[in-house]
Design a protein around this motif. Structure first.
Motif, PDB file in Angstrom:
ATOM      1  N   ALA A 155      -9.585  24.707 -12.541  1.00 13.05           N
ATOM      2  CA  ALA A 155      -9.976  24.750 -11.135  1.00 13.05           C
ATOM      3  C   ALA A 155     -10.442  23.376 -10.655  1.00 13.05           C
ATOM      4  N   ARG A 156     -11.161  22.667 -11.517  1.00 11.33           N
ATOM      5  CA  ARG A 156     -11.650  21.324 -11.168  1.00 11.33           C
ATOM      6  C   ARG A 156     -10.479  20.377 -10.920  1.00 11.33           C
ATOM      7  N   TYR A 157      -9.465  20.414 -11.767  1.00 10.24           N
ATOM      8  CA  TYR A 157      -8.306  19.541 -11.597  1.00 10.24           C
ATOM      9  C   TYR A 157      -7.485  19.939 -10.369  1.00 10.24           C
ATOM     10  N   GLU A 158      -7.324  21.223 -10.136  1.00 14.31           N
ATOM     11  CA  GLU A 158      -6.560  21.647  -8.962  1.00 14.31           C
ATOM     12  C   GLU A 158      -7.238  21.173  -7.680  1.00 14.31           C
ATOM     13  N   ARG A 159      -8.560  21.294  -7.650  1.00 15.91           N
ATOM     14  CA  ARG A 159      -9.302  20.845  -6.467  1.00 15.91           C
ATOM     15  C   ARG A 159      -9.177  19.332  -6.315  1.00 15.91           C
ATOM     16  N   TYR A 160      -9.299  18.609  -7.401  1.00 21.64           N
ATOM     17  CA  TYR A 160      -9.180  17.149  -7.374  1.00 21.64           C
ATOM     18  C   TYR A 160      -7.806  16.717  -6.847  1.00 21.64           C
ATOM     19  N   LEU A 161      -6.750  17.347  -7.324  1.00 22.15           N
ATOM     20  CA  LEU A 161      -5.402  16.967  -6.900  1.00 22.15           C
ATOM     21  C   LEU A 161      -5.172  17.284  -5.434  1.00 22.15           C
ATOM     22  N   ARG A 162      -5.661  18.433  -4.973  1.00 19.20           N
ATOM     23  CA  ARG A 162      -5.505  18.798  -3.563  1.00 19.20           C
ATOM     24  C   ARG A 162      -6.238  17.806  -2.660  1.00 19.20           C
ATOM     25  N   LEU A 163      -7.495  17.535  -2.976  1.00 16.14           N
ATOM     26  CA  LEU A 163      -8.290  16.635  -2.147  1.00 16.14           C
ATOM     27  C   LEU A 163      -7.772  15.204  -2.210  1.00 16.14           C
ATOM     28  N   SER A 164      -7.283  14.793  -3.371  1.00 16.38           N
ATOM     29  CA  SER A 164      -6.720  13.452  -3.493  1.00 16.38           C
ATOM     30  C   SER A 164      -5.478  13.307  -2.629  1.00 16.38           C
ATOM     31  N   ILE A 196      -8.177   6.932   1.071  1.00 10.67           N
ATOM     32  CA  ILE A 196      -7.992   6.115  -0.129  1.00 10.67           C
ATOM     33  C   ILE A 196      -6.580   5.554  -0.106  1.00 10.67           C
ATOM     34  N   ASN A 197      -6.414   4.394  -0.723  1.00  2.71           N
ATOM     35  CA  ASN A 197      -5.138   3.696  -0.726  1.00  2.71           C
ATOM     36  C   ASN A 197      -4.622   3.539  -2.150  1.00  2.71           C
ATOM     37  N   LEU A 198      -3.366   3.207  -2.265  1.00  2.00           N
ATOM     38  CA  LEU A 198      -2.763   2.902  -3.559  1.00  2.00           C
ATOM     39  C   LEU A 198      -2.154   1.510  -3.431  1.00  2.00           C
ATOM     40  N   LEU A 199      -2.807   0.535  -4.064  1.00  2.00           N
ATOM     41  CA  LEU A 199      -2.406  -0.864  -3.938  1.00  2.00           C
ATOM     42  C   LEU A 199      -1.596  -1.298  -5.145  1.00  2.00           C
ATOM     43  N   ARG A 200      -0.470  -1.963  -4.871  1.00  3.91           N
ATOM     44  CA  ARG A 200       0.348  -2.558  -5.925  1.00  3.91           C
ATOM     45  C   ARG A 200       0.477  -4.052  -5.637  1.00  3.91           C
ATOM     46  N   PHE A 201       0.096  -4.870  -6.624  1.00  7.12           N
ATOM     47  CA  PHE A 201       0.101  -6.320  -6.485  1.00  7.12           C
ATOM     48  C   PHE A 201       1.099  -6.960  -7.444  1.00  7.12           C
ATOM     49  N   THR A 202       1.784  -7.992  -6.972  1.00  8.54           N
ATOM     50  CA  THR A 202       2.425  -8.960  -7.855  1.00  8.54           C
ATOM     51  C   THR A 202       1.598 -10.231  -7.776  1.00  8.54           C
ATOM     52  N   LEU A 203       1.084 -10.683  -8.908  1.00  5.47           N
ATOM     53  CA  LEU A 203       0.174 -11.824  -8.951  1.00  5.47           C
ATOM     54  C   LEU A 203       0.734 -12.898  -9.892  1.00  5.47           C
ATOM     55  N   THR A 263       2.850  12.317  -5.214  1.00  2.00           N
ATOM     56  CA  THR A 263       2.674  12.539  -6.655  1.00  2.00           C
ATOM     57  C   THR A 263       1.633  13.618  -6.909  1.00  2.00           C
ATOM     58  N   CYS A 264       0.476  13.529  -6.249  1.00  2.00           N
ATOM     59  CA  CYS A 264      -0.587  14.521  -6.450  1.00  2.00           C
ATOM     60  C   CYS A 264      -0.139  15.911  -6.030  1.00  2.00           C
ATOM     61  N   GLU A 265       0.608  15.996  -4.943  1.00  2.00           N
ATOM     62  CA  GLU A 265       1.108  17.294  -4.487  1.00  2.00           C
ATOM     63  C   GLU A 265       2.057  17.900  -5.520  1.00  2.00           C
ATOM     64  N   MET A 266       2.884  17.062  -6.130  1.00  2.00           N
ATOM     65  CA  MET A 266       3.802  17.556  -7.145  1.00  2.00           C
ATOM     66  C   MET A 266       3.050  17.972  -8.409  1.00  2.00           C
ATOM     67  N   TRP A 267       2.054  17.185  -8.798  1.00  2.00           N
ATOM     68  CA  TRP A 267       1.230  17.559  -9.955  1.00  2.00           C
ATOM     69  C   TRP A 267       0.520  18.888  -9.697  1.00  2.00           C
ATOM     70  N   ALA A 268      -0.050  19.043  -8.501  1.00  2.00           N
ATOM     71  CA  ALA A 268      -0.770  20.281  -8.176  1.00  2.00           C
ATOM     72  C   ALA A 268       0.159  21.485  -8.235  1.00  2.00           C
ATOM     73  N   ASN A 295       0.865  -1.177   0.000  1.00  2.00           N
ATOM     74  CA  ASN A 295       0.000   0.000   0.000  1.00  2.00           C
ATOM     75  C   ASN A 295       0.900   1.225   0.000  1.00  2.00           C
ATOM     76  N   ASP A 296       1.018   1.870  -1.147  1.00  6.54           N
ATOM     77  CA  ASP A 296       1.906   3.015  -1.306  1.00  6.54           C
ATOM     78  C   ASP A 296       1.114   4.321  -1.400  1.00  6.54           C
ATOM     79  N   ARG A 297       0.151   4.479  -0.501  1.00  9.17           N
ATOM     80  CA  ARG A 297      -0.721   5.657  -0.566  1.00  9.17           C
ATOM     81  C   ARG A 297       0.065   6.963  -0.391  1.00  9.17           C
ATOM     82  N   LEU A 298       1.145   6.928   0.389  1.00  9.12           N
ATOM     83  CA  LEU A 298       1.927   8.152   0.576  1.00  9.12           C
ATOM     84  C   LEU A 298       2.673   8.536  -0.700  1.00  9.12           C
ATOM     85  N   ASP A 299       3.005   7.548  -1.519  1.00  7.93           N
ATOM     86  CA  ASP A 299       3.600   7.856  -2.823  1.00  7.93           C
ATOM     87  C   ASP A 299       2.607   8.592  -3.708  1.00  7.93           C
ATOM     88  N   TYR A 300       1.322   8.203  -3.627  1.00  9.68           N
ATOM     89  CA  TYR A 300       0.339   8.901  -4.460  1.00  9.68           C
ATOM     90  C   TYR A 300       0.058  10.299  -3.913  1.00  9.68           C
TER      91      TYR A 300
END
Length: 288
Positions: free
Chosen positions: A258-267, A276-283, A233-238, A225-230
């Motif tokens: 404005a819609r994208y800026e708000r989305y990135l901040r809230l994300s 919310i989480n960011l899940l990475r699987f090896t299957l 990432t969102c902070e850098m995109w914003a 679960n790499d939610r802090l990586d996301y």
């Protein structure tokens, strides 16, 4: 193989998001044009955004055992960064990308990548004639179900996806999967409605739904679960989008920016808080 009772987000819904324009995304994504969470080795890792995105792609290629693969499938291939890296591997003979975005497909074709083919096609319609050795899917799983699907319907759709991947893979092939998933946030949270403005007709999975859907088809070799990586990432995109706000407004209008800026901040806040989480699987494919 189970029938897919719902296609998830429609091609029109996907295009409403990703076909805003390559020029708009190029303003604030990194030079790899990668629109998913990057990967850092902890908070002290000083890689810049492009280096962290390449690190993420390398992780998925290793996770899918692409170094030993001859044929690779990228489901939800974006603007082709993973396909580009895969095509450079010495053993790869064919790398197939699937997207529902016309603009993404045009961008990949213009790159002229050797051994790469891209199709505007859903995973539900894909029918390869030759098995793949590796499958990678980064940031597509979030679009497979709709907000109106209940838990049973979602699991059935995810099961159909895993059944197809199982059928498409060679004897002991690997699937590397990355998806945003619900954490503590509920479907009724007001921020879910905000996310639907950016990603219409899409609903996030829960970890338990993925596990149940994959049971008996794939062994979960690794889950992180790499939610802090996301969040990072969102902070850098914003930050990057703020710097080019005037140019972005010329391209898509003030309301869209404005819609994208708000989305990135809230994300970013949602990932840091665990909403919310960011899940990475090896299957690993289970051979019958």
């Amino acid at each position: 193989m189970n029938a897919v009772t719902s296609p998830g987000a429609s091609a029109e819904a996907i295009q409403a998001h990703y076909d805003v324009g390559n020029a708009f995304y190029a303003l604030w994504l990194d030079r790899t044009m990668t629109y998913s969470a990057a990967l850092w080795d902890g908070p002290d890792d000083q890689r810049d955004l492009a280096e962290a995105q390449k690190h993420k792609i390398e992780w998925h290629l290793a996770s899918a055992r692409a170094g030993q693969a001859r044929r690779l499938l990228d489901i939800g291939c974006g603007w082709g960064a993973t396909l580009s890296a895969a095509s450079a591997l010495p053993n790869i003979e064919h790398a197939q990308g699937l997207t529902l975005s016309e603009e993404q497909a045009d961008h990949i074709r213009a790159l002229g990548l050797p051994k790469v083919d891209v199709r505007i096609e859903s995973w539900a319609d894909h029918a390869p004639s030759v098995p793949y050795d590796s499958i990678i899917s980064i940031g597509a799983f979030e679009h497979f179900t709709k907000p109106t699907d209940d838990a049973a319907a979602k699991i059935a759709i995810y099961r159909a996806f895993f059944e197809r991947c199982h059928a498409w893979l060679s004897h002991e092939g690997y699937l590397s999967l990355q998806t945003i998933a619900y954490g503590t946030m509920k479907r009724t949270d007001p921020n879910v409605a905000m996310m639907s403005e950016i990603f219409p007709d899409s609903d996030l999975p829960r970890l338990e739904e993925i596990v149940v859907a994959a049971d008996g088809l794939f062994e979960i070799v690794m889950l992180r679960n790499d939610r802090l990586d996301y969040a990072r990432t969102c902070e850098m995109w914003a930050k990057r989008l703020r710097r080019v706000r005037a140019k972005a407004t010329e391209l898509v209008g003030a309301a869209q920016v404005a819609r994208y800026e708000r989305y990135l901040r809230l994300s970013a806040f949602g990932f840091r808080a665990g909403n919310i989480n960011l899940l990475r699987f090896t299957l690993r494919r289970i051979a019958y």
